[in-house]
Each structure stands twice: as C-alpha cells, then as structure tokens.
Design a protein around this motif. Structure first.
Motif, PDB file in Angstrom:
ATOM      1  N   VAL A 137       0.815  -1.215   0.000  1.00 21.11           N
ATOM      2  CA  VAL A 137       0.000   0.000   0.000  1.00 21.11           C
ATOM      3  C   VAL A 137       0.845   1.260   0.000  1.00 21.11           C
ATOM      4  CG1 VAL A 137      -1.937  -1.095   1.190  1.00 21.11           C
ATOM      5  CG2 VAL A 137      -0.167   0.021   2.528  1.00 21.11           C
ATOM      6  N   GLU A 138       0.297   2.286  -0.616  1.00 15.91           N
ATOM      7  CA  GLU A 138       0.779   3.656  -0.490  1.00 15.91           C
ATOM      8  C   GLU A 138      -0.436   4.552  -0.628  1.00 15.91           C
ATOM      9  OE1 GLU A 138       2.156   4.082  -5.182  1.00 15.91           O
ATOM     10  OE2 GLU A 138       3.499   4.713  -3.580  1.00 15.91           O
ATOM     11  N   SER A 139      -0.333   5.812  -0.201  1.00 14.21           N
ATOM     12  CA  SER A 139      -1.458   6.736  -0.252  1.00 14.21           C
ATOM     13  C   SER A 139      -2.124   6.700  -1.652  1.00 14.21           C
ATOM     14  CB  SER A 139      -0.974   8.153   0.046  1.00 14.21           C
ATOM     15  OG  SER A 139      -2.029   9.071  -0.040  1.00 14.21           O
ATOM     16  N   PRO A 140      -3.466   6.578  -1.702  1.00 12.92           N
ATOM     17  CA  PRO A 140      -4.462   6.797  -0.661  1.00 12.92           C
ATOM     18  C   PRO A 140      -4.828   5.562   0.159  1.00 12.92           C
ATOM     19  CG  PRO A 140      -5.570   6.518  -2.746  1.00 12.92           C
ATOM     20  CD  PRO A 140      -4.095   6.435  -3.046  1.00 12.92           C
ATOM     21  N   TYR A 141      -3.966   4.542   0.151  1.00 11.48           N
ATOM     22  CA  TYR A 141      -4.174   3.361   0.981  1.00 11.48           C
ATOM     23  C   TYR A 141      -3.279   3.447   2.218  1.00 11.48           C
ATOM     24  CZ  TYR A 141      -6.379   1.328  -3.175  1.00 11.48           C
ATOM     25  OH  TYR A 141      -7.187   1.081  -4.252  1.00 11.48           O
ATOM     26  N   TYR A 142      -3.788   2.919   3.326  1.00 11.93           N
ATOM     27  CA  TYR A 142      -3.038   2.879   4.578  1.00 11.93           C
ATOM     28  C   TYR A 142      -3.327   1.545   5.260  1.00 11.93           C
ATOM     29  CZ  TYR A 142      -2.862   7.900   3.710  1.00 11.93           C
ATOM     30  OH  TYR A 142      -2.687   9.124   3.130  1.00 11.93           O
ATOM     31  N   SER A 157     -19.126  16.884   9.061  1.00 15.68           N
ATOM     32  CA  SER A 157     -18.460  15.878   9.871  1.00 15.68           C
ATOM     33  C   SER A 157     -18.442  16.312  11.333  1.00 15.68           C
ATOM     34  CB  SER A 157     -17.028  15.682   9.358  1.00 15.68           C
ATOM     35  OG  SER A 157     -16.356  14.719  10.125  1.00 15.68           O
ATOM     36  N   GLY A 158     -18.741  15.367  12.219  1.00 14.48           N
ATOM     37  CA  GLY A 158     -18.735  15.665  13.647  1.00 14.48           C
ATOM     38  C   GLY A 158     -20.111  15.877  14.230  1.00 14.48           C
ATOM     39  N   GLU A 159     -21.109  16.129  13.380  1.00 21.60           N
ATOM     40  CA  GLU A 159     -22.473  16.299  13.878  1.00 21.60           C
ATOM     41  C   GLU A 159     -23.125  14.927  14.075  1.00 21.60           C
ATOM     42  OE1 GLU A 159     -24.387  18.732  10.991  1.00 21.60           O
ATOM     43  OE2 GLU A 159     -23.330  20.564  11.589  1.00 21.60           O
ATOM     44  N   VAL A 163     -10.100  14.140  -0.417  1.00 23.81           N
ATOM     45  CA  VAL A 163     -11.132  14.385   0.593  1.00 23.81           C
ATOM     46  C   VAL A 163     -10.560  15.275   1.692  1.00 23.81           C
ATOM     47  CG1 VAL A 163     -10.609  12.309   1.966  1.00 23.81           C
ATOM     48  CG2 VAL A 163     -12.904  13.306   2.038  1.00 23.81           C
ATOM     49  N   ASP A 164     -11.322  16.297   2.062  1.00 25.59           N
ATOM     50  CA  ASP A 164     -10.871  17.236   3.079  1.00 25.59           C
ATOM     51  C   ASP A 164     -11.141  16.695   4.478  1.00 25.59           C
ATOM     52  OD1 ASP A 164      -9.931  19.625   4.265  1.00 25.59           O
ATOM     53  OD2 ASP A 164     -11.979  20.419   4.343  1.00 25.59           O
ATOM     54  N   LYS A 165     -12.393  16.351   4.728  1.00 26.51           N
ATOM     55  CA  LYS A 165     -12.775  15.821   6.036  1.00 26.51           C
ATOM     56  C   LYS A 165     -13.744  14.677   5.837  1.00 26.51           C
ATOM     57  CE  LYS A 165     -13.547  17.558  10.693  1.00 26.51           C
ATOM     58  NZ  LYS A 165     -13.852  18.763  11.504  1.00 26.51           N
ATOM     59  N   GLN A 224     -18.705   8.615  -2.916  1.00 25.16           N
ATOM     60  CA  GLN A 224     -19.995   9.313  -3.007  1.00 25.16           C
ATOM     61  C   GLN A 224     -20.317  10.040  -1.709  1.00 25.16           C
ATOM     62  OE1 GLN A 224     -21.940   9.604  -5.623  1.00 25.16           O
ATOM     63  NE2 GLN A 224     -24.029   9.956  -4.920  1.00 25.16           N
ATOM     64  N   HIS A 225     -19.862   9.497  -0.572  1.00 23.83           N
ATOM     65  CA  HIS A 225     -20.236  10.058   0.723  1.00 23.83           C
ATOM     66  C   HIS A 225     -19.035  10.545   1.530  1.00 23.83           C
ATOM     67  CE1 HIS A 225     -24.448   8.853   0.285  1.00 23.83           C
ATOM     68  NE2 HIS A 225     -23.986   7.761  -0.294  1.00 23.83           N
ATOM     69  N   ASP A 226     -17.890  10.733   0.888  1.00 26.46           N
ATOM     70  CA  ASP A 226     -16.678  11.190   1.582  1.00 26.46           C
ATOM     71  C   ASP A 226     -16.354  10.284   2.772  1.00 26.46           C
ATOM     72  OD1 ASP A 226     -16.299  13.295  -0.166  1.00 26.46           O
ATOM     73  OD2 ASP A 226     -17.333  14.756   1.103  1.00 26.46           O
ATOM     74  N   CYS A 227     -16.390   8.994   2.518  1.00 21.09           N
ATOM     75  CA  CYS A 227     -16.117   8.007   3.564  1.00 21.09           C
ATOM     76  C   CYS A 227     -14.819   7.261   3.298  1.00 21.09           C
ATOM     77  CB  CYS A 227     -17.247   6.986   3.647  1.00 21.09           C
ATOM     78  SG  CYS A 227     -18.797   7.623   4.320  1.00 21.09           S
ATOM     79  N   ALA A 228     -14.195   6.799   4.359  1.00 21.51           N
ATOM     80  CA  ALA A 228     -13.106   5.842   4.234  1.00 21.51           C
ATOM     81  C   ALA A 228     -13.696   4.460   3.982  1.00 21.51           C
ATOM     82  CB  ALA A 228     -12.272   5.824   5.508  1.00 21.51           C
ATOM     83  N   LEU A 229     -12.944   3.608   3.275  1.00 27.89           N
ATOM     84  CA  LEU A 229     -13.325   2.210   3.078  1.00 27.89           C
ATOM     85  C   LEU A 229     -12.297   1.349   3.805  1.00 27.89           C
ATOM     86  CD1 LEU A 229     -14.991  -0.049   1.710  1.00 27.89           C
ATOM     87  CD2 LEU A 229     -13.479   0.166  -0.271  1.00 27.89           C
ATOM     88  N   VAL A 230     -12.733   0.557   4.760  1.00 25.82           N
ATOM     89  CA  VAL A 230     -11.828  -0.245   5.590  1.00 25.82           C
ATOM     90  C   VAL A 230     -12.146  -1.720   5.414  1.00 25.82           C
ATOM     91  CG1 VAL A 230     -11.137  -0.802   7.958  1.00 25.82           C
ATOM     92  CG2 VAL A 230     -11.471   1.579   7.285  1.00 25.82           C
TER      93      VAL A 230
END
Length: 441
Positions: free
Chosen positions: A27-32, A277-279, A59-61, A95-101
């Motif tokens: 892996v390398e960015s955008p993978y971690y 994000s955060g709400e 993605v910002d946040k 689509q939803h500014d989410c991480a995929l794990v």
C-alpha cells in the motif's frame, strides 16, 4: 503490546512466511494499513489482525467509515486482503466522503471463529484502536469519531450485527449477508445479545441465499435462515427499521448481492449522514419508508408500498428506506437483475508508452465495472479483461471471490497492442462498460 506498521509500496508484509496471510497487496497513499499481533491478555483479541483503508483522493474531512467485513475460516479471512481495493465499494465511499476499511483477522485453520466474530472477544477494541492509528497515519483525526456503515458476510454479519447492538449511536446502517448476531442461548458461547431502542433506529438489512434454509432446508448452511428469522423478528417486534432480502440464486456465496447492498447503503447514508463531519447522525422516522409483507418460501413477494398506505401488521413487514430501493429490492428477490440506466464514468488519464496503454477509471455506483473496450483509429482491437468470468455472479472487471472481494493478483488497467507498428501513429480510446452492458463516453 500492539505493533503498529505502515506498509509502503513494494514493502514486504511482516507476517511469518509459513502463515497463510502473506499475500497482502502492498500500500501507499491513498491506501493505509495497520497490523497488530495476537494478544494473550484476558478479553483481548487472540488472533493477529490488519486493517487496510482507502481514502477518496482529495477528501478534506471524512464523514464516515464503510467497513467490508469478511467471514469465518482461512479462505474468507484471506479474501479480506483485497476488500479496500474494490473499485465498486470505493465508488460508494467516494460518493459520501467516507473511508473504506477492510479488516483481515488472521484466524488459523480450524480455529474458533467466535474469538473474533463476536466483537466482545476483543475485535471491537482492536477495530477502534485500528481506526485511531489509521487516523494518525492518514492525518484524518475525525476517523475516531465519524459514523460507521457496516457490511458483513457470514461471521462478518455476526460481527457487524454485534457492533450494531453494542454501538447503535455510532452506526449509520448495517448490511448482514448470511450471518446475524446470536440472539439465543448457546452452550459454550457468550451471553446472547438483546435488542435495544437505539439499535432499532438504525437501517438494517438481513440478506441470505435461498439455499441457506429458506427454500433448501438441509445442508451445511441450512441454519442461516432460522438465525436470521430470530434476529429479524426480535428487531421488527421492537420497531426496528429492518428488512429481509432473499437471494433467489445462491447458497452461502455472496453472488450478486452487491448490486442491491451498495445502492441500499447509498440510500441509507444519504438519509443518515450529517452534512458536516462531527455532527450527530440524522434519525429516520419510524413512520417513513416503504413496506411489504414478510413472505414465506414459495410465495411471490408483494409490491412494496409507502408506509402510509400499508394496511397489514407492521411488525410482520419488511422495511425499505426509499421508493427507489423498494423497486430494486423487488427486482433482486425475483432474479437479482436490478435495472440501471446510468452508464459508468468515462476512463481518464490514458497513457501510451510504446505499445502499452494504461488508464484510470472509477466504477459505476449502481452496476460496477465489467470490462474496458479498447479502440484504435475507431475500431475495437481488444478488451480488458480478455475473458470475462465470475463463478459467483455477474462477470466483473476485478473478478469476485466467494466473500465479495476482488481476486488476487489485482487486475491492472493495462492493454498491450500487439499489432502496433513502431513507425506509425495511432489514435486510441478506452471505453468502460458496467455489468448491465451500459458503456461510458
């Protein structure tokens, strides 16, 4: 003590050479990626585990985390190694500014799956520690607090359902394929879960193959339906926003479920994720959605109707979030052929070096990617992959394993024009095609 590892491109994994988990894509960015050794302390996770994460570029946040959780057994555990590299699931995350794990629990052959698929046995704590460390690696501290959308297969369904009941305020939606949390007493197992009010407000879909005890009532997986029925009944009687989608073609393999799961999760995330994000997660009113009576083997499912028009017993109904999903559900439980009128995004960044073509592409949210068509001077000269195959459902570009993850080695967006002449100039085009045959620009 946990050992934290960031694996960069071309770096070797740290798993012992004789272990069955030594083929993780680097892996390398955008993978971690983070990995933890087994922990022998009481109540801790007794198996090594790794978490691979993909982030939408730019993605910002982050607004949430989508978890693709494999099932029990060495084969299923190994399938998790490619989950974060799945282009179709990445389309949902973007689509939803989410991480995929995608976790990989390194369960040895014939070992007790309950030691990880019941989150109370240490995998809950390990998962949250993984998010915390991935937050540090990626520079996204919000990973420790944003909501989760959980997809799980088999033992992964047990895990995802358990996390729903343990952390309902953190969960945006849950898809349970061929597995649910334990709701009845079983010798040698932890205390069964109990339904709680907060969990009832989380959109949940129970999905299984018809050969898992629904119409085929014998065989290895015949116990899946009784477990699903028990969980569904407990949740629905308590007012839970729960549905059932029986795959008419399969047994325990995932088949074509992703074509309903991804659009269902898309609808639920649209309804539940906060704008910022955060709400807090947005609630879904109990009197909203679409309903259809729960059906028995051999019966034709009724057409779903808006809640306001449903006249039968609500506790014995299947809940669906939107009209679009109600239509897709009706098509899925008939033959899994869900309509799609949207072509996939056009490929981008076509590069040509000599006679080698490479490009970038994103999957169609509704129907994924089946193949790429290669044109030279306006004529088709080949396709990638050269031969389409998928033993578990529709042919798909990345291939598909039993547990709904890409095949290894990961297929490349690459084509060699064997008939190109070095002295000539050519005009090339690459066209994407999704799994219902629609082509991109």
């Amino acid at each position: 003590m946990r050992t934290l590892l960031l694996l960069l491109a071309m770096a070797a994994t740290t798993v012992a050479q004789d272990a069955p988990y030594d083929v993780m894509p680097s892996v390398e960015s955008p993978y971690y990626r983070v990995r933890y050794e087994a922990n022998t302390e009481e109540g801790k996770l007794i198996y090594p585990v790794s978490y691979t994460m993909w982030l939408p570029p730019g993605v910002d946040k982050l607004r949430g985390v989508i978890v693709h959780q494999h099932g029990c057994g060495v084969g299923s555990c190994r399938s998790g190694q490619t989950g974060a590299f799945d282009l179709h699931w990445q389309a949902l995350a973007k689509q939803h500014d989410c991480a995929l794990v995608s976790p990989v629990y390194e369960q040895p052959d014939m070992a007790d799956c309950q030691k990880w698929c019941d989150p109370r046995n240490g995998s809950d704590e390990a998962f949250q520690a993984g998010l915390s460390d991935l937050a540090k690696l990626s520079g996204h501290p919000e990973l420790t607090s944003v909501p989760w959308a959980l997809w799980g297969h088999s033992g992964g369904g047990h895990w995802a359902g358990g996390m729903l009941l343990l952390h309902p305020d953190r969960v945006a939606a849950v898809w349970l394929r061929s597995g649910v949390p334990m709701m009845k007493e079983k010798e040698g197992r932890p205390k069964p879960y109990e339904v709680n009010e907060a969990a009832c407000g989380v959109p949940t879909m129970c999905n299984l193959g018809t050969k898992e005890g629904f119409t085929v009532t014998d065989g290895r997986f015949s116990g899946v339906w009784p477990g699903v029925e028990t969980f569904f009944t407990a949740m629905r009687n308590a007012g839970g926003l729960v549905g059932i989608a029986v795959d008419p073609l399969t047994s325990h393999e995932c088949g074509n479920q992703r074509y309903l799961a991804i659009v269902w999760l898309d609808a639920c995330l649209t309804l539940r994720l906060p704008e910022n994000s955060g709400e807090p997660l947005r609630p879904i009113a109990a009197n909203s959605g679409w309903l259809t009576p729960r059906y028995e083997p051999g019966e034709t499912p009724a057409e779903p109707v808006n809640v306001s028009k449903f006249s039968q017993e609500v506790a014995n109904s299947i809940w669906l979030p939107t009209k679009k999903i109600a239509t897709a559900w009706q098509q899925y439980v008939k033959d899994t052929n869900i309509d799609d009128t949207t072509p996939p995004p056009a490929p981008s960044r076509l590069r040509v070096e000599g006679n080698v073509l490479t490009w970038d592409a994103e999957a169609d949210l509704e129907s994924g990617l089946a193949k790429f068509e290669i044109e030279r001077d306006g004529k088709v000269i080949g396709q990638v992959p050269a031969k389409l195959k998928n033993p578990f459902g529709r042919p798909i570009f990345q291939g598909l394993q039993y547990s709904d993850t890409p095949a290894q080695p990961l297929v490349e967006m690459r084509f060699i024009d064997e008939s190109a002449e070095p002295s000539k100039l050519y005009s090339y085009r690459v066209i994407a095609e999704n799994t219902v045959g629609l082509k991109s620009k």
